[in-house]
Design a protein around this motif. Structure first.
Motif, PDB file in Angstrom:
ATOM      1  N   GLY A 170       0.819  -1.628 -11.473  1.00  0.00           N
ATOM      2  CA  GLY A 170      -0.300  -2.457 -11.032  1.00  0.00           C
ATOM      3  C   GLY A 170      -1.011  -1.994  -9.773  1.00  0.00           C
ATOM      4  O   GLY A 170      -1.884  -2.702  -9.271  1.00  0.00           O
ATOM      5  N   PHE A 171      -0.660  -0.843  -9.248  1.00  0.00           N
ATOM      6  CA  PHE A 171      -1.364  -0.315  -8.079  1.00  0.00           C
ATOM      7  C   PHE A 171      -2.700   0.268  -8.506  1.00  0.00           C
ATOM      8  O   PHE A 171      -2.813   0.868  -9.585  1.00  0.00           O
ATOM      9  CB  PHE A 171      -0.526   0.771  -7.387  1.00  0.00           C
ATOM     10  CG  PHE A 171       0.592   0.228  -6.545  1.00  0.00           C
ATOM     11  CD1 PHE A 171       0.459   0.104  -5.173  1.00  0.00           C
ATOM     12  CD2 PHE A 171       1.786  -0.167  -7.128  1.00  0.00           C
ATOM     13  CE1 PHE A 171       1.488  -0.401  -4.397  1.00  0.00           C
ATOM     14  CE2 PHE A 171       2.831  -0.671  -6.371  1.00  0.00           C
ATOM     15  CZ  PHE A 171       2.680  -0.793  -4.998  1.00  0.00           C
ATOM     16  N   VAL A 172      -3.696   0.078  -7.660  1.00  0.00           N
ATOM     17  CA  VAL A 172      -5.031   0.626  -7.897  1.00  0.00           C
ATOM     18  C   VAL A 172      -5.442   1.439  -6.671  1.00  0.00           C
ATOM     19  O   VAL A 172      -4.980   1.180  -5.555  1.00  0.00           O
ATOM     20  CB  VAL A 172      -6.068  -0.480  -8.187  1.00  0.00           C
ATOM     21  CG1 VAL A 172      -5.731  -1.206  -9.488  1.00  0.00           C
ATOM     22  CG2 VAL A 172      -6.179  -1.459  -7.038  1.00  0.00           C
ATOM     23  N   GLU A 173      -6.321   2.398  -6.896  1.00  0.00           N
ATOM     24  CA  GLU A 173      -6.758   3.232  -5.784  1.00  0.00           C
ATOM     25  C   GLU A 173      -7.563   2.409  -4.784  1.00  0.00           C
ATOM     26  O   GLU A 173      -8.257   1.462  -5.138  1.00  0.00           O
ATOM     27  CB  GLU A 173      -7.560   4.423  -6.294  1.00  0.00           C
ATOM     28  CG  GLU A 173      -6.658   5.415  -7.020  1.00  0.00           C
ATOM     29  CD  GLU A 173      -7.311   6.731  -7.353  1.00  0.00           C
ATOM     30  OE1 GLU A 173      -8.225   7.168  -6.628  1.00  0.00           O
ATOM     31  OE2 GLU A 173      -6.879   7.336  -8.356  1.00  0.00           O
ATOM     32  N   CYS A 174      -7.413   2.785  -3.512  1.00  0.00           N
ATOM     33  CA  CYS A 174      -8.106   2.106  -2.418  1.00  0.00           C
ATOM     34  C   CYS A 174      -8.462   3.159  -1.376  1.00  0.00           C
ATOM     35  O   CYS A 174      -8.154   4.333  -1.538  1.00  0.00           O
ATOM     36  CB  CYS A 174      -7.231   1.004  -1.822  1.00  0.00           C
ATOM     37  SG  CYS A 174      -5.737   1.598  -0.991  1.00  0.00           S
ATOM     38  N   VAL A 193      -3.817  10.415  -2.261  1.00  0.00           N
ATOM     39  CA  VAL A 193      -4.306   9.314  -3.083  1.00  0.00           C
ATOM     40  C   VAL A 193      -3.752   8.042  -2.444  1.00  0.00           C
ATOM     41  O   VAL A 193      -2.551   7.929  -2.215  1.00  0.00           O
ATOM     42  CB  VAL A 193      -3.810   9.433  -4.542  1.00  0.00           C
ATOM     43  CG1 VAL A 193      -4.282   8.241  -5.368  1.00  0.00           C
ATOM     44  CG2 VAL A 193      -4.262  10.742  -5.168  1.00  0.00           C
ATOM     45  N   PHE A 194      -4.632   7.106  -2.143  1.00  0.00           N
ATOM     46  CA  PHE A 194      -4.247   5.839  -1.531  1.00  0.00           C
ATOM     47  C   PHE A 194      -4.328   4.743  -2.587  1.00  0.00           C
ATOM     48  O   PHE A 194      -5.295   4.683  -3.350  1.00  0.00           O
ATOM     49  CB  PHE A 194      -5.174   5.510  -0.357  1.00  0.00           C
ATOM     50  CG  PHE A 194      -5.149   6.565   0.714  1.00  0.00           C
ATOM     51  CD1 PHE A 194      -4.121   6.600   1.645  1.00  0.00           C
ATOM     52  CD2 PHE A 194      -6.128   7.537   0.765  1.00  0.00           C
ATOM     53  CE1 PHE A 194      -4.066   7.585   2.617  1.00  0.00           C
ATOM     54  CE2 PHE A 194      -6.091   8.522   1.747  1.00  0.00           C
ATOM     55  CZ  PHE A 194      -5.053   8.539   2.670  1.00  0.00           C
ATOM     56  N   MET A 195      -3.314   3.885  -2.613  1.00  0.00           N
ATOM     57  CA  MET A 195      -3.255   2.828  -3.622  1.00  0.00           C
ATOM     58  C   MET A 195      -2.750   1.534  -2.978  1.00  0.00           C
ATOM     59  O   MET A 195      -2.079   1.576  -1.949  1.00  0.00           O
ATOM     60  CB  MET A 195      -2.310   3.246  -4.769  1.00  0.00           C
ATOM     61  CG  MET A 195      -2.706   4.562  -5.418  1.00  0.00           C
ATOM     62  SD  MET A 195      -1.596   5.038  -6.780  1.00  0.00           S
ATOM     63  CE  MET A 195      -2.441   4.210  -8.115  1.00  0.00           C
ATOM     64  N   GLU A 196      -3.087   0.409  -3.628  1.00  0.00           N
ATOM     65  CA  GLU A 196      -2.588  -0.870  -3.159  1.00  0.00           C
ATOM     66  C   GLU A 196      -2.397  -1.816  -4.340  1.00  0.00           C
ATOM     67  O   GLU A 196      -2.944  -1.611  -5.427  1.00  0.00           O
ATOM     68  CB  GLU A 196      -3.497  -1.493  -2.106  1.00  0.00           C
ATOM     69  CG  GLU A 196      -4.808  -2.006  -2.599  1.00  0.00           C
ATOM     70  CD  GLU A 196      -5.631  -2.659  -1.493  1.00  0.00           C
ATOM     71  OE1 GLU A 196      -5.324  -2.504  -0.303  1.00  0.00           O
ATOM     72  OE2 GLU A 196      -6.594  -3.349  -1.845  1.00  0.00           O
ATOM     73  N   LYS A 197      -1.613  -2.852  -4.057  1.00  0.00           N
ATOM     74  CA  LYS A 197      -1.325  -3.878  -5.065  1.00  0.00           C
ATOM     75  C   LYS A 197      -1.190  -5.213  -4.363  1.00  0.00           C
ATOM     76  O   LYS A 197      -0.528  -5.308  -3.335  1.00  0.00           O
ATOM     77  CB  LYS A 197      -0.022  -3.534  -5.785  1.00  0.00           C
ATOM     78  CG  LYS A 197       0.420  -4.568  -6.807  1.00  0.00           C
ATOM     79  CD  LYS A 197       1.748  -4.171  -7.433  1.00  0.00           C
ATOM     80  CE  LYS A 197       2.227  -5.197  -8.436  1.00  0.00           C
ATOM     81  NZ  LYS A 197       3.513  -4.790  -9.054  1.00  0.00           N
ATOM     82  N   ARG A 198      -1.816  -6.237  -4.923  1.00  0.00           N
ATOM     83  CA  ARG A 198      -1.632  -7.597  -4.429  1.00  0.00           C
ATOM     84  C   ARG A 198      -0.322  -8.117  -4.989  1.00  0.00           C
ATOM     85  O   ARG A 198      -0.026  -7.937  -6.171  1.00  0.00           O
ATOM     86  CB  ARG A 198      -2.777  -8.487  -4.879  1.00  0.00           C
ATOM     87  CG  ARG A 198      -4.128  -7.979  -4.455  1.00  0.00           C
ATOM     88  CD  ARG A 198      -4.704  -8.807  -3.353  1.00  0.00           C
ATOM     89  NE  ARG A 198      -5.955  -8.172  -2.895  1.00  0.00           N
ATOM     90  CZ  ARG A 198      -6.234  -7.955  -1.617  1.00  0.00           C
ATOM     91  NH1 ARG A 198      -5.378  -8.308  -0.707  1.00  0.00           N
ATOM     92  NH2 ARG A 198      -7.361  -7.400  -1.281  1.00  0.00           N
ATOM     93  N   LEU A 199       0.476  -8.746  -4.136  1.00  0.00           N
ATOM     94  CA  LEU A 199       1.807  -9.220  -4.527  1.00  0.00           C
ATOM     95  C   LEU A 199       1.814 -10.732  -4.674  1.00  0.00           C
ATOM     96  O   LEU A 199       1.001 -11.426  -4.072  1.00  0.00           O
ATOM     97  CB  LEU A 199       2.835  -8.799  -3.490  1.00  0.00           C
ATOM     98  CG  LEU A 199       2.895  -7.311  -3.165  1.00  0.00           C
ATOM     99  CD1 LEU A 199       3.872  -7.058  -2.017  1.00  0.00           C
ATOM    100  CD2 LEU A 199       3.275  -6.498  -4.387  1.00  0.00           C
ATOM    101  N   ARG A 214       0.851  -1.191   0.000  1.00  0.00           N
ATOM    102  CA  ARG A 214       0.000   0.000   0.000  1.00  0.00           C
ATOM    103  C   ARG A 214       0.884   1.236   0.000  1.00  0.00           C
ATOM    104  O   ARG A 214       2.028   1.200   0.431  1.00  0.00           O
ATOM    105  CB  ARG A 214      -0.904   0.021   1.230  1.00  0.00           C
ATOM    106  CG  ARG A 214      -1.941  -1.075   1.204  1.00  0.00           C
ATOM    107  CD  ARG A 214      -2.915  -0.955   2.349  1.00  0.00           C
ATOM    108  NE  ARG A 214      -3.949  -1.975   2.186  1.00  0.00           N
ATOM    109  CZ  ARG A 214      -4.485  -2.660   3.171  1.00  0.00           C
ATOM    110  NH1 ARG A 214      -4.110  -2.446   4.421  1.00  0.00           N
ATOM    111  NH2 ARG A 214      -5.419  -3.554   2.939  1.00  0.00           N
ATOM    112  N   LEU A 215       0.299   2.337  -0.458  1.00  0.00           N
ATOM    113  CA  LEU A 215       1.026   3.594  -0.431  1.00  0.00           C
ATOM    114  C   LEU A 215       0.058   4.754  -0.390  1.00  0.00           C
ATOM    115  O   LEU A 215      -1.116   4.631  -0.728  1.00  0.00           O
ATOM    116  CB  LEU A 215       1.968   3.707  -1.638  1.00  0.00           C
ATOM    117  CG  LEU A 215       1.350   3.667  -3.030  1.00  0.00           C
ATOM    118  CD1 LEU A 215       0.916   5.048  -3.510  1.00  0.00           C
ATOM    119  CD2 LEU A 215       2.361   3.080  -4.015  1.00  0.00           C
TER     120      LEU A 215
END
Length: 154
Positions: free
Chosen positions: A128-132, A146-152, A110-111
């Motif tokens: 591949g990060f998407v907003e969350c 802006v909050f983003m996350e990616k499944r690893l 997350r970021l």
């Protein structure tokens, strides 16, 4: 051209610390104080942090790290010095962070980034990060975040 080495780094090591300070100077005028979520050097040195630097010879040309929380890794302090932009270093640092997250058992990255950083937003989306939604201690109602996350992993 010298070889570039990305390695674990001590944020208090003077050339690395100078890069963190350069990033601060870039971010501070972009956002109001309450929207700047800058971790200081001592926080970046805590055991739950993993911090990396890209070296070309003795010169630090990029930095970035991750904060290992319960259940996810938070991407922090990604920065490439202007003279080294265009070499793919931000992507390489992000790949190293993702590897570290997986090794540490975190399958989500997350970021939080800001609305005034279109290059960063573009990079994260390409990776591949998407907003969350907001996470951790970040205020959910900050219009500058802006909050983003990616499944690893697989």
């Amino acid at each position: 051209m010298s070889t570039i080495l990305i390695t674990i780094a001590d944020p208090a090591h003077q050339p690395v610390k100078a890069m963190v300070e350069e990033l601060d100077q870039y971010l501070l005028p972009l956002y109001p104080a309450e929207s700047n979520h800058l971790l200081d050097i001592e926080t970046l040195r805590q055991p739950e942090m993993r911090f990396f630097a890209a070296f070309r010879g003795e010169d630090v040309i990029a930095i970035g790290g991750c904060w290992l929380h319960d259940g996810y890794a938070e991407v922090k302090r990604i920065y490439v010095t202007p003279a080294a932009r265009g070499l793919g270093l931000a992507k390489q640092i992000m790949q190293r962070i993702e590897e570290e997250a997986i090794i540490s058992g975190r399958m989500i990255a997350r970021l939080e980034t800001g609305i005034h950083q279109p290059e960063s937003l573009g990079l994260y989306r390409r990776l591949g990060f998407v907003e969350c939604g907001a996470f951790g201690d970040y205020p959910a109602d900050d219009p500058n975040s802006v909050f983003m996350e990616k499944r690893l992993g697989p």
